[in-house]
Design an enzyme around this catalytic site. Sequence first.
Site, short mmCIF file in Angstrom:
data_model
loop_
_atom_site.label_atom_id
_atom_site.label_comp_id
_atom_site.label_asym_id
_atom_site.label_seq_id
_atom_site.Cartn_x
_atom_site.Cartn_y
_atom_site.Cartn_z
N HIS A 139 51.23 -8.13 2.28
CA HIS A 139 51.02 -8.44 3.70
C HIS A 139 52.06 -7.72 4.56
O HIS A 139 51.73 -7.09 5.57
CB HIS A 139 51.10 -9.95 3.90
CG HIS A 139 51.06 -10.40 5.32
ND1 HIS A 139 49.88 -10.80 5.94
CD2 HIS A 139 52.03 -10.53 6.26
CE1 HIS A 139 50.14 -11.14 7.19
NE2 HIS A 139 51.45 -10.99 7.40
N GLU A 140 53.32 -7.81 4.16
CA GLU A 140 54.40 -7.17 4.93
C GLU A 140 54.30 -5.64 4.87
O GLU A 140 54.53 -4.95 5.86
CB GLU A 140 55.76 -7.63 4.41
CG GLU A 140 55.98 -9.13 4.44
CD GLU A 140 55.71 -9.76 5.79
OE1 GLU A 140 55.89 -9.08 6.82
OE2 GLU A 140 55.31 -10.93 5.84
N HIS A 143 51.78 -4.48 7.30
CA HIS A 143 52.34 -4.41 8.66
C HIS A 143 53.02 -3.06 8.89
O HIS A 143 52.84 -2.42 9.93
CB HIS A 143 53.37 -5.52 8.86
CG HIS A 143 52.79 -6.83 9.33
ND1 HIS A 143 51.95 -6.94 10.41
CD2 HIS A 143 52.96 -8.10 8.86
CE1 HIS A 143 51.61 -8.21 10.59
NE2 HIS A 143 52.20 -8.93 9.66
N GLU A 222 48.01 -10.02 12.48
CA GLU A 222 48.15 -10.86 11.30
C GLU A 222 46.86 -10.85 10.47
O GLU A 222 46.90 -10.77 9.24
CB GLU A 222 48.52 -12.29 11.68
CG GLU A 222 49.94 -12.45 12.20
CD GLU A 222 50.97 -11.90 11.24
OE1 GLU A 222 50.89 -12.20 10.02
OE2 GLU A 222 51.86 -11.15 11.68
#
EC number: 3.4.24.-
Length: 295
Positions: A139-140, A143, A222
């Site tokens: 997830h990071e 980003h 997100e």
Amino acid sequence: MIRIALFLLTNLGVMVVFGLILSLTGVQSGSMTGLMIMAALFGFGGSFISLLMSKWIALRSVGGEIIKKAGNDTERWLLKTVSLHSQSVGISIPEVAIYHALDMNAFATGARRNSSLIAVSTGLLENMTRDEAEAVLAHEISHIANGDMITMTLIQGVVNTFVIFISRILAQIVTSLMPGDREEDENNHGHPIVYLIASTILELVFGCIASMITMWFSRYREFHADAGAAHLAGREKMISALQRLKTSHEPEEAGSIMAFCIHGKSKWVSELFMSHPSLDKRIEALRTGKGLFTR
């Protein structure tokens, strides 16, 4: 009261510095050009300075320590996982840090895609399974690969510029309607206190409205990062990680430094100002396939 006083002093300091800059450049402070220069300079300046200092600020805010050489199995797994996913999305391997905190959290920051940082809490490493932790890391990394840090900075800069510009335009209109020396009023010297108060109040009002815009984008990114994590690590792993967060105690947000943390609260009253969608909405988006690149 102290926070209000600091805000007023900061606002006054901005005006003083701006006045000096405009004087040196020969631009009239009361002109549209002068105001636009002021607004853009401070609107984008603050955002980019924060971005450039983001890694330094982040590490010192949470007391994080960068892993330079793995000292145990967890650190070796952490570095290997970040490396593999970084290669999958075509970015340089981010620096990896661990910080001591009971809550399960992680965040990414950095001024460039190829010069970034991922920090993970000890609470996450101790309470999540390897599969769930892998999804959080993915997830990071998503980003970072999506360029969310620079995009958020640009949006914040544009919003800040319009807030400053419109606030001072309206403050000038307010002071121009008051009795006094017309020539002085045109340069905002006739009623400096009124101008300061009016511009400050207007900045607060427009700042709140602007926050809705930036928070909307924050929520959107997100969902996109969740979809990226589903592609890298697997949809079920990402759903499991979000469900794990639901069963844990969600601590208060650590502030703006956690711009990319995985937590998300759900209070309908403040939904417009939420930086993250509710965990239920994120899980639903993954299950229904609304996110991109899920599998």
